[in-house]
Design a protein around this motif. Structure first.
Motif, PDB file in Angstrom:
ATOM      1  N   TYR A  14      -7.332   0.479   0.827  1.00  0.00           N
ATOM      2  CA  TYR A  14      -7.113   2.330   0.786  1.00  0.00           C
ATOM      3  C   TYR A  14      -7.407   2.881   2.510  1.00  0.00           C
ATOM      4  CZ  TYR A  14      -9.110   1.335  -3.576  1.00  0.00           C
ATOM      5  OH  TYR A  14     -10.012   0.758  -5.404  1.00  0.00           O
ATOM      6  N   LEU A  61       6.338   2.604  -0.537  1.00  0.00           N
ATOM      7  CA  LEU A  61       5.903   4.154  -1.081  1.00  0.00           C
ATOM      8  C   LEU A  61       6.640   3.923  -2.700  1.00  0.00           C
ATOM      9  CD1 LEU A  61       5.850   7.172   1.041  1.00  0.00           C
ATOM     10  CD2 LEU A  61       3.981   5.627   0.436  1.00  0.00           C
ATOM     11  N   CYS A 100      -3.760   2.596  -1.154  1.00  0.00           N
ATOM     12  CA  CYS A 100      -3.317   4.024  -1.263  1.00  0.00           C
ATOM     13  C   CYS A 100      -4.730   5.028  -0.536  1.00  0.00           C
ATOM     14  CB  CYS A 100      -3.456   4.504  -3.001  1.00  0.00           C
ATOM     15  SG  CYS A 100      -5.151   4.062  -3.459  1.00  0.00           S
ATOM     16  N   ASP A 143       2.258   1.009  -2.840  1.00  0.00           N
ATOM     17  CA  ASP A 143       1.501   2.511  -2.823  1.00  0.00           C
ATOM     18  C   ASP A 143       1.795   3.320  -4.247  1.00  0.00           C
ATOM     19  OD1 ASP A 143       0.750   4.954  -3.332  1.00  0.00           O
ATOM     20  OD2 ASP A 143       0.079   5.103  -0.822  1.00  0.00           O
ATOM     21  N   THR A 176      -9.232   1.651  -9.246  1.00  0.00           N
ATOM     22  CA  THR A 176      -8.508   1.531  -9.036  1.00  0.00           C
ATOM     23  C   THR A 176      -9.238  -0.078  -7.855  1.00  0.00           C
ATOM     24  OG1 THR A 176      -8.579   3.032  -6.794  1.00  0.00           O
ATOM     25  CG2 THR A 176      -7.126   3.735  -8.295  1.00  0.00           C
ATOM     26  N   VAL A 232      -1.484   5.521 -12.668  1.00  0.00           N
ATOM     27  CA  VAL A 232      -1.709   4.742 -11.779  1.00  0.00           C
ATOM     28  C   VAL A 232      -2.320   2.646 -11.790  1.00  0.00           C
ATOM     29  CG1 VAL A 232      -2.952   4.893  -9.355  1.00  0.00           C
ATOM     30  CG2 VAL A 232      -1.535   6.365  -9.344  1.00  0.00           C
TER      31      VAL A 232
END
Length: 265
Positions: free
Chosen positions: A226, A123, A195, A161, A218, A177
Motif C-alpha cells: 500500500y 499500472l 495501490c 496496481d 483488499t 479492484v
C-alpha cells in the motif's frame, strides 16, 4: 506486507514550499517519521516541479538518503527525472513508480527498470486508458506480467496496481479492484499487488472510513502493498490488525508490538 510512505510529494501544501526552499531539515524529518511509523519504502514525488523536476528529484533523493536507510520509491511520469533519481538512489533496491501497458510509456520505462534492477509498480492501464471493468484489468495484468517477465523482470519485483476509481462514479468499481486482486493472487502468486487507497472515496464524506474499510477488503483479497500515510495511526492500526486476521502475522507479533507501542490507545 509492504508499506510505502506517501508524504514526500510536492502536491502537498506543506511539502512544496519546503522543496522550493531546499529545506533539507523538513524533508529529512518527514522521511524519518514515516520510517519510524512503519514505512518500508519512502515515496519521492516532485511531479509538480514542472520546470526543474530533474534537478529537484536528484536533490530529494540525496536529501532523504542522508536521513534514512530505507529504499526509495521514485514517483514521476517524466523519464528524465526517473533516470536522475535512479542514478542517485543508493539505499537497497529502488522502486519505480510507475510503468504501464501503454506502448510509449512501457518502452521508455522498461530499460531503466532493467538497468537499475529496480522493483516496479505496473499500472493496469493500456493505450485505451483506464479500464472500465475487472475483465479489462485482468487482460492488462496478463499483458504486463508477460511482457515484463519476458524482458527479464523477476515476478517478485512486479507490483501490479489495479487502478482504483471512485465508487462515487460507479458502484461496481470497488468490486472490480477486488476481483482483479484475487486473480493476481490466484494465478500469479509470486507477483505483488499494490495501490493507493484515497481514490476509492473521492467525492464522498467520511473518506478515512471508506479508505480504511477498503484496505481491509483488499488485504483479504490478496493486496500486499500500500501507498499510504504511515503517520495515520488509525490506518496503521487497521493494517496490523488485518495482517493478523488474514494469517500474515506469525503469532500476532506485529499486532502485539503495535499494541505495546500504544498504537491502539
Amino acid at each position: 506486507m509492504l508499506i510505502i510512505g506517501e508524504l514526500i510529494n510536492t502536491s502537498r501544501k506543506a511539502v512544496k514550499p519546503a522543496v522550493e526552499q531546499r529545506d533539507a531539515a523538513f524533508i529529512q524529518d518527514l522521511a524519518k517519521k514515516q520510517v519510524e511509523a512503519g514505512a518500508h519504502y519512502v515515496d519521492v514525488n516532485c511531479g509538480t516541479m514542472v520546470y526543474n523536476e530533474v534537478e529537484t528529484m536528484e536533490w530529494l533523493v540525496n536529501t532523504v538518503q542522508e536521513a534514512v536507510s530505507a529504499p526509495l520509491c521514485l514517483d514521476t511520469p517524466r523519464a528524465e527525472a526517473m533516470e536522475a533519481g535512479l542514478a542517485a538512489a543508493k539505499n537497497g533496491q529502488t522502486m519505480v513508480n510507475s510503468i504501464t501497458a501503454e506502448k510509449e510509456r512501457f518502452e521508455k520505462v522498461l530499460p531503466m527498470v532493467l538497468k537499475y534492477k529496480a522493483k516496479v509498480i505496473a499500472l493496469c492501464m493500456g493505450d485505451n486508458g483506464i479500464p472500465n471493468s475487472a475483465e479489462e484489468r485482468i487482460t492488462i495484468v496478463r499483458q504486463l506480467i508477460r511482457d515484463l517477465t519476458a524482458a527479464g523482470v523477476a515476478e517478485d519485483d512486479i507490483y501490479l496496481d489495479p487502478l482504483i476509481t471512485p465508487i462515487s462514479t460507479g458502484e461496481k468499481f470497488g468490486l472490480d479492484v477486488l476481483e482483479t486482486v484475487r486473480f493476481i493472487r490466484q494465478e500469479h502468486p509470486r507477483v505483488h499487488a499494490a495501490c493507493g487507497l484515497s481514490n476509492i472515496s473521492f467525492g464522498l464524506p467520511n473518506r478515512k472510513i471508506l479508505n480504511q474499510a477498503f484496505m481491509i477488503q483488499t488485504m483479504a483479497a490478496g493486496m500486499d502493498a500500500y501507498i499510504l500515510d504511515p503517520l495515520d495511526k488509525a490506518m496503521m492500526g487497521f493494517v496490523y490488525a488485518s495482517q493478523a486476521l488474514v494469517g500474515q502475522d506469525s503469532f500476532c507479533m506485529g499486532y502485539l508490538n503495535a499494541h505495546r507501542k500504544g498504537l491502539y490507545e
